[in-house]
Write a protein that holds these residues in place. Structure first.
Motif, PDB file in Angstrom:
ATOM      1  N   GLU A  16      -7.595  -2.640  13.743  1.00 41.37           N
ATOM      2  CA  GLU A  16      -7.662  -2.547  15.197  1.00 41.37           C
ATOM      3  C   GLU A  16      -9.070  -2.907  15.695  1.00 41.37           C
ATOM      4  OE1 GLU A  16      -5.021  -2.365  16.725  1.00 41.37           O
ATOM      5  OE2 GLU A  16      -3.705  -0.685  16.219  1.00 41.37           O
ATOM      6  N   PRO A  17      -9.238  -3.158  16.987  1.00 41.20           N
ATOM      7  CA  PRO A  17     -10.562  -3.469  17.533  1.00 41.20           C
ATOM      8  C   PRO A  17     -11.613  -2.445  17.107  1.00 41.20           C
ATOM      9  CG  PRO A  17      -8.903  -3.903  19.179  1.00 41.20           C
ATOM     10  CD  PRO A  17      -8.188  -3.274  18.026  1.00 41.20           C
ATOM     11  N   THR A  18     -12.787  -2.933  16.842  1.00 48.21           N
ATOM     12  CA  THR A  18     -13.982  -2.259  16.304  1.00 48.21           C
ATOM     13  C   THR A  18     -13.941  -2.108  14.798  1.00 48.21           C
ATOM     14  OG1 THR A  18     -13.335   0.091  16.501  1.00 48.21           O
ATOM     15  CG2 THR A  18     -14.284  -0.947  18.465  1.00 48.21           C
ATOM     16  N   SER A  19     -12.952  -2.684  14.120  1.00 45.29           N
ATOM     17  CA  SER A  19     -12.938  -2.649  12.655  1.00 45.29           C
ATOM     18  C   SER A  19     -14.125  -3.433  12.111  1.00 45.29           C
ATOM     19  CB  SER A  19     -11.640  -3.255  12.111  1.00 45.29           C
ATOM     20  OG  SER A  19     -10.534  -2.421  12.374  1.00 45.29           O
ATOM     21  N   SER A  20     -14.733  -2.903  11.062  1.00 48.39           N
ATOM     22  CA  SER A  20     -15.872  -3.565  10.424  1.00 48.39           C
ATOM     23  C   SER A  20     -15.422  -4.834   9.708  1.00 48.39           C
ATOM     24  CB  SER A  20     -16.522  -2.618   9.412  1.00 48.39           C
ATOM     25  OG  SER A  20     -17.404  -3.317   8.562  1.00 48.39           O
ATOM     26  N   PHE A  21     -16.229  -5.884   9.816  1.00 52.09           N
ATOM     27  CA  PHE A  21     -15.909  -7.128   9.114  1.00 52.09           C
ATOM     28  C   PHE A  21     -16.021  -6.974   7.603  1.00 52.09           C
ATOM     29  CE2 PHE A  21     -16.926 -10.355  12.743  1.00 52.09           C
ATOM     30  CZ  PHE A  21     -15.910  -9.796  13.492  1.00 52.09           C
ATOM     31  N   SER A  22     -16.679  -5.927   7.137  1.00 48.70           N
ATOM     32  CA  SER A  22     -16.805  -5.699   5.699  1.00 48.70           C
ATOM     33  C   SER A  22     -15.848  -4.635   5.195  1.00 48.70           C
ATOM     34  CB  SER A  22     -18.248  -5.301   5.353  1.00 48.70           C
ATOM     35  OG  SER A  22     -18.594  -4.077   5.966  1.00 48.70           O
ATOM     36  N   SER A  23     -14.921  -4.182   6.039  1.00 50.74           N
ATOM     37  CA  SER A  23     -14.026  -3.076   5.672  1.00 50.74           C
ATOM     38  C   SER A  23     -13.088  -3.460   4.537  1.00 50.74           C
ATOM     39  CB  SER A  23     -13.216  -2.631   6.900  1.00 50.74           C
ATOM     40  OG  SER A  23     -12.509  -3.724   7.463  1.00 50.74           O
ATOM     41  N   ARG A  24     -12.721  -2.447   3.768  1.00 51.79           N
ATOM     42  CA  ARG A  24     -11.776  -2.612   2.665  1.00 51.79           C
ATOM     43  C   ARG A  24     -10.503  -1.813   2.990  1.00 51.79           C
ATOM     44  NH1 ARG A  24     -14.275  -6.798   0.407  1.00 51.79           N
ATOM     45  NH2 ARG A  24     -12.623  -6.629  -1.146  1.00 51.79           N
ATOM     46  N   THR A  25      -9.550  -1.812   2.085  1.00 45.69           N
ATOM     47  CA  THR A  25      -8.297  -1.097   2.300  1.00 45.69           C
ATOM     48  C   THR A  25      -8.584   0.377   2.620  1.00 45.69           C
ATOM     49  OG1 THR A  25      -7.135  -2.569   0.782  1.00 45.69           O
ATOM     50  CG2 THR A  25      -6.082  -0.458   1.274  1.00 45.69           C
ATOM     51  N   ARG A  26      -7.984   0.854   3.728  1.00 45.09           N
ATOM     52  CA  ARG A  26      -8.288   2.203   4.201  1.00 45.09           C
ATOM     53  C   ARG A  26      -7.221   2.678   5.174  1.00 45.09           C
ATOM     54  NH1 ARG A  26      -9.634  -1.617   7.253  1.00 45.09           N
ATOM     55  NH2 ARG A  26     -10.531  -1.490   9.353  1.00 45.09           N
ATOM     56  N   ILE A  27      -7.355   3.928   5.619  1.00 45.22           N
ATOM     57  CA  ILE A  27      -6.468   4.494   6.636  1.00 45.22           C
ATOM     58  C   ILE A  27      -7.021   4.158   8.014  1.00 45.22           C
ATOM     59  CG2 ILE A  27      -5.481   6.602   7.595  1.00 45.22           C
ATOM     60  CD1 ILE A  27      -4.398   5.971   4.864  1.00 45.22           C
ATOM     61  N   LYS A  28      -6.141   3.734   8.925  1.00 46.19           N
ATOM     62  CA  LYS A  28      -6.532   3.465  10.307  1.00 46.19           C
ATOM     63  C   LYS A  28      -5.581   4.198  11.254  1.00 46.19           C
ATOM     64  CE  LYS A  28      -9.068   0.897  11.999  1.00 46.19           C
ATOM     65  NZ  LYS A  28     -10.415   1.149  12.572  1.00 46.19           N
ATOM     66  N   PRO A  73      -4.699   9.664  -0.185  1.00 50.62           N
ATOM     67  CA  PRO A  73      -4.779   8.338   0.434  1.00 50.62           C
ATOM     68  C   PRO A  73      -6.025   7.554   0.040  1.00 50.62           C
ATOM     69  CG  PRO A  73      -4.110   9.978   2.043  1.00 50.62           C
ATOM     70  CD  PRO A  73      -4.532  10.724   0.824  1.00 50.62           C
ATOM     71  N   ALA A  74      -7.164   8.225  -0.056  1.00 45.53           N
ATOM     72  CA  ALA A  74      -8.397   7.520  -0.412  1.00 45.53           C
ATOM     73  C   ALA A  74      -8.284   6.890  -1.798  1.00 45.53           C
ATOM     74  CB  ALA A  74      -9.591   8.469  -0.353  1.00 45.53           C
ATOM     75  N   ALA A  75      -7.721   7.636  -2.741  1.00 46.04           N
ATOM     76  CA  ALA A  75      -7.530   7.101  -4.084  1.00 46.04           C
ATOM     77  C   ALA A  75      -6.525   5.951  -4.077  1.00 46.04           C
ATOM     78  CB  ALA A  75      -7.060   8.212  -5.027  1.00 46.04           C
ATOM     79  N   ALA A  76      -5.481   6.065  -3.252  1.00 51.28           N
ATOM     80  CA  ALA A  76      -4.478   5.000  -3.160  1.00 51.28           C
ATOM     81  C   ALA A  76      -5.093   3.722  -2.595  1.00 51.28           C
ATOM     82  CB  ALA A  76      -3.311   5.458  -2.302  1.00 51.28           C
ATOM     83  N   CYS A  77      -5.983   3.866  -1.622  1.00 52.32           N
ATOM     84  CA  CYS A  77      -6.656   2.693  -1.045  1.00 52.32           C
ATOM     85  C   CYS A  77      -7.511   1.996  -2.098  1.00 52.32           C
ATOM     86  CB  CYS A  77      -7.521   3.112   0.137  1.00 52.32           C
ATOM     87  SG  CYS A  77      -6.599   3.666   1.587  1.00 52.32           S
ATOM     88  N   LEU A  78      -8.265   2.773  -2.855  1.00 53.25           N
ATOM     89  CA  LEU A  78      -9.097   2.207  -3.908  1.00 53.25           C
ATOM     90  C   LEU A  78      -8.243   1.547  -4.983  1.00 53.25           C
ATOM     91  CD1 LEU A  78     -11.878   1.784  -5.160  1.00 53.25           C
ATOM     92  CD2 LEU A  78     -11.688   4.068  -6.191  1.00 53.25           C
ATOM     93  N   ALA A  79      -7.121   2.178  -5.320  1.00 51.19           N
ATOM     94  CA  ALA A  79      -6.219   1.612  -6.332  1.00 51.19           C
ATOM     95  C   ALA A  79      -5.652   0.276  -5.875  1.00 51.19           C
ATOM     96  CB  ALA A  79      -5.086   2.597  -6.632  1.00 51.19           C
ATOM     97  N   MET A 124      -2.030   2.385   6.490  1.00 48.22           N
ATOM     98  CA  MET A 124      -2.947   1.987   5.424  1.00 48.22           C
ATOM     99  C   MET A 124      -2.977   0.465   5.435  1.00 48.22           C
ATOM    100  SD  MET A 124      -2.794   2.971   1.366  1.00 48.22           S
ATOM    101  CE  MET A 124      -2.899   4.729   1.697  1.00 48.22           C
ATOM    102  N   THR A 125      -4.168  -0.112   5.559  1.00 52.13           N
ATOM    103  CA  THR A 125      -4.263  -1.562   5.727  1.00 52.13           C
ATOM    104  C   THR A 125      -5.379  -2.155   4.889  1.00 52.13           C
ATOM    105  OG1 THR A 125      -4.519  -3.352   7.354  1.00 52.13           O
ATOM    106  CG2 THR A 125      -5.820  -1.370   7.732  1.00 52.13           C
ATOM    107  N   GLN A 126      -5.148  -3.368   4.397  1.00 47.38           N
ATOM    108  CA  GLN A 126      -6.261  -4.135   3.850  1.00 47.38           C
ATOM    109  C   GLN A 126      -7.332  -4.266   4.929  1.00 47.38           C
ATOM    110  OE1 GLN A 126      -5.585  -7.935   1.954  1.00 47.38           O
ATOM    111  NE2 GLN A 126      -3.533  -7.344   1.277  1.00 47.38           N
ATOM    112  N   GLY A 127      -8.588  -4.204   4.530  1.00 47.02           N
ATOM    113  CA  GLY A 127      -9.668  -4.366   5.481  1.00 47.02           C
ATOM    114  C   GLY A 127      -9.963  -5.833   5.761  1.00 47.02           C
ATOM    115  N   LEU A 128     -10.788  -6.069   6.771  1.00 49.71           N
ATOM    116  CA  LEU A 128     -11.187  -7.441   7.085  1.00 49.71           C
ATOM    117  C   LEU A 128     -11.966  -8.057   5.929  1.00 49.71           C
ATOM    118  CD1 LEU A 128     -12.231  -7.025  10.827  1.00 49.71           C
ATOM    119  CD2 LEU A 128     -10.137  -8.074   9.935  1.00 49.71           C
ATOM    120  N   PRO A 188       0.825  -1.215   0.000  1.00 52.52           N
ATOM    121  CA  PRO A 188       0.000   0.000   0.000  1.00 52.52           C
ATOM    122  C   PRO A 188       0.857   1.263   0.000  1.00 52.52           C
ATOM    123  CG  PRO A 188      -0.888  -1.599   1.540  1.00 52.52           C
ATOM    124  CD  PRO A 188       0.434  -2.145   1.069  1.00 52.52           C
ATOM    125  N   ASP A 189       0.338   2.287  -0.634  1.00 55.55           N
ATOM    126  CA  ASP A 189       1.087   3.539  -0.812  1.00 55.55           C
ATOM    127  C   ASP A 189       0.793   4.488   0.347  1.00 55.55           C
ATOM    128  OD1 ASP A 189       2.465   5.719  -1.666  1.00 55.55           O
ATOM    129  OD2 ASP A 189       1.355   6.006  -3.541  1.00 55.55           O
TER     130      ASP A 189
END
Length: 266
Positions: free
Chosen positions: A150-162, A116-122, A187-191, A109-110
Motif C-alpha cells: 500500500e502507499p508509503t511502503s518502503s522500496f526496500s521492503s521484503r515479505t511482511r504483514i500489511k 507470521p514473522a517466521a512465515a514471511c522469512l521462510a 501477507m505480501t512480497q515487499g517492493l 504466502p502462509d
C-alpha cells in the motif's frame, strides 16, 4: 520501463505468454548462471488483469510449462485456505490447474501461520532457494499499489504483514458476499522482493487503472505510488490497453519506440 499499448486484454495475454514461453523454452539450456537452478520460476498475481495471461498460456500449453515453479505475490491473513477467495484457492484454480503445474512447486504466502514473522522469512528463503524469480507478473491497484504494498511502503521492503487500506478492501469486496468479509490484513512480497525479479511484467486494463498507471510510469518516484518503484527496475515492461493508457502523456512516443525496436529486442 518499456510501455506497450495493445488493443485488447486478449492481445495483452498473448504478448505476455510469448515472453513467458520464450523464457521457459530457453531456461533448460541456460539455467541460473549463479545458482545452477534450471527450472523457470514465475511470479504470479491474482486479480482480473493477469487472467488473460493464464488463459493464453493454457491455450498454448507446452510440456515444459509443467516443470516451472511459481510464487504468488500475496495472501490474506486469517482467511482459511479452503475459502474460494483465499489466494491459495485462486492460484490453484487459475494457475496450477490451468497450466498443469506440480502443486508442490506452487508457493503462496502462509497467511494462516501461527508465527507470521517466521512465515514471511521462510517465504523469502524459499524464493532464494528456488534461484530467484525469473519473471514477475504484476497488476496495479487504484492507489498505485502492487502486490499488497500500500502507499508509503518502503522500496526496500521484503515479505511482511500489511494492513489493507479501506480503498483496497472496497475494491476487493466484489469477490466476497459482503464487504465485511474482506480481511483487514495480508501477507505480501515487499517492493524490494519484487525488484529482485529478473524481469517484471505489469498488466493493466480499463479506465479505472489509467490514473495509477500514469503515476507509476510518468510520475515521480514516491512511496505514495508504490508502482513507481518499477522505474528502478532494469527490465520492466508495462502492458496496457487503450483505456489504461489514456492518462499517459507520451503515448505517441511509446508506440514509436515499440514499432521501431531493434531486431535483438524483438
Amino acid at each position: 520501463m518499456q510501455v506497450v499499448i495493445l488493443p485488447s486484454s486478449e492481445s495483452i495475454g498473448d504478448y505476455a505468454a510469448d515472453v513467458i514461453l520464450r523464457g521457459v523454452a530457453e531456461r533448460p539450456s541456460t539455467g541460473h548462471t549463479n545458482t545452477g537452478h534450471t527450472n523457470y520460476v514465475l511470479g504470479v498475481a491474482t486479480g482480473s488483469s493477469p487472467l488473460p495471461i493464464y488463459e493464453a498460456l493454457e491455450r498454448r500449453w507446452i510440456p515444459e510449462l509443467a516443470s516451472i515453479s511459481a510464487f504468488a505475490l500475496d495472501e490474506y491473513v486469517g482467511l482459511p485456505y479452503s475459502h474460494s477467495e483465499s489466494y491459495h484457492s485462486v492460484i490453484d484454480r487459475e494457475v496450477t490447474t490451468r497450466l498443469r503445474l506440480d502443486p508442490s512447486k506452487v508457493h503462496v504466502p502462509d497467511g494462516f501461520a501461527d508465527d507470521p514473522a517466521a512465515a514471511c522469512l521462510a517465504y523469502e528463503t524459499a524464493i532464494q532457494d528456488a534461484g530467484g524469480i525469473d519473471l514477475q507478473i504484476l497488476g496495479i491497484g487504484g492507489s498505485g499499489h502492487v502486490g499488497f504494498n500500500e502507499p508509503t511502503s518502503s522500496f526496500s521492503s521484503r515479505t511482511r504483514i500489511k494492513t489493507l487500506t479501506p480503498e483496497t478492501r472496497r475494491d476487493n469486496a466484489r469477490f466476497f458476499s459482503s464487504p465485511d468479509e474482506v480481511p483487514l490484513h495480508c501477507m505480501t512480497q515487499g517492493l524490494g522482493t519484487i525488484l529482485d525479479a529478473r524481469k517484471v511484467l505489469l498488466v493493466a486494463t480499463g479506465e479505472k487503472k489509467a490514473a495509477a498507471v500514469a503515476r507509476a510510469v510518468e510520475g515521480p518516484l514516491t512511496s505514495m505510488c508504490p508502482g513507481s518503484a518499477l522505474q528502478l527496475h532494469p527490465d520492466a515492461t508495462v502492458l496496457l490497453d487503450e483505456a489504461a493508457a489514456a492518462e499517459l502523456t507520451l503515448t505517441d512516443y511509446y508506440r514509436f519506440v515499440f514499432d521501431n525496436r531493434p531486431e535483438w529486442q524483438r
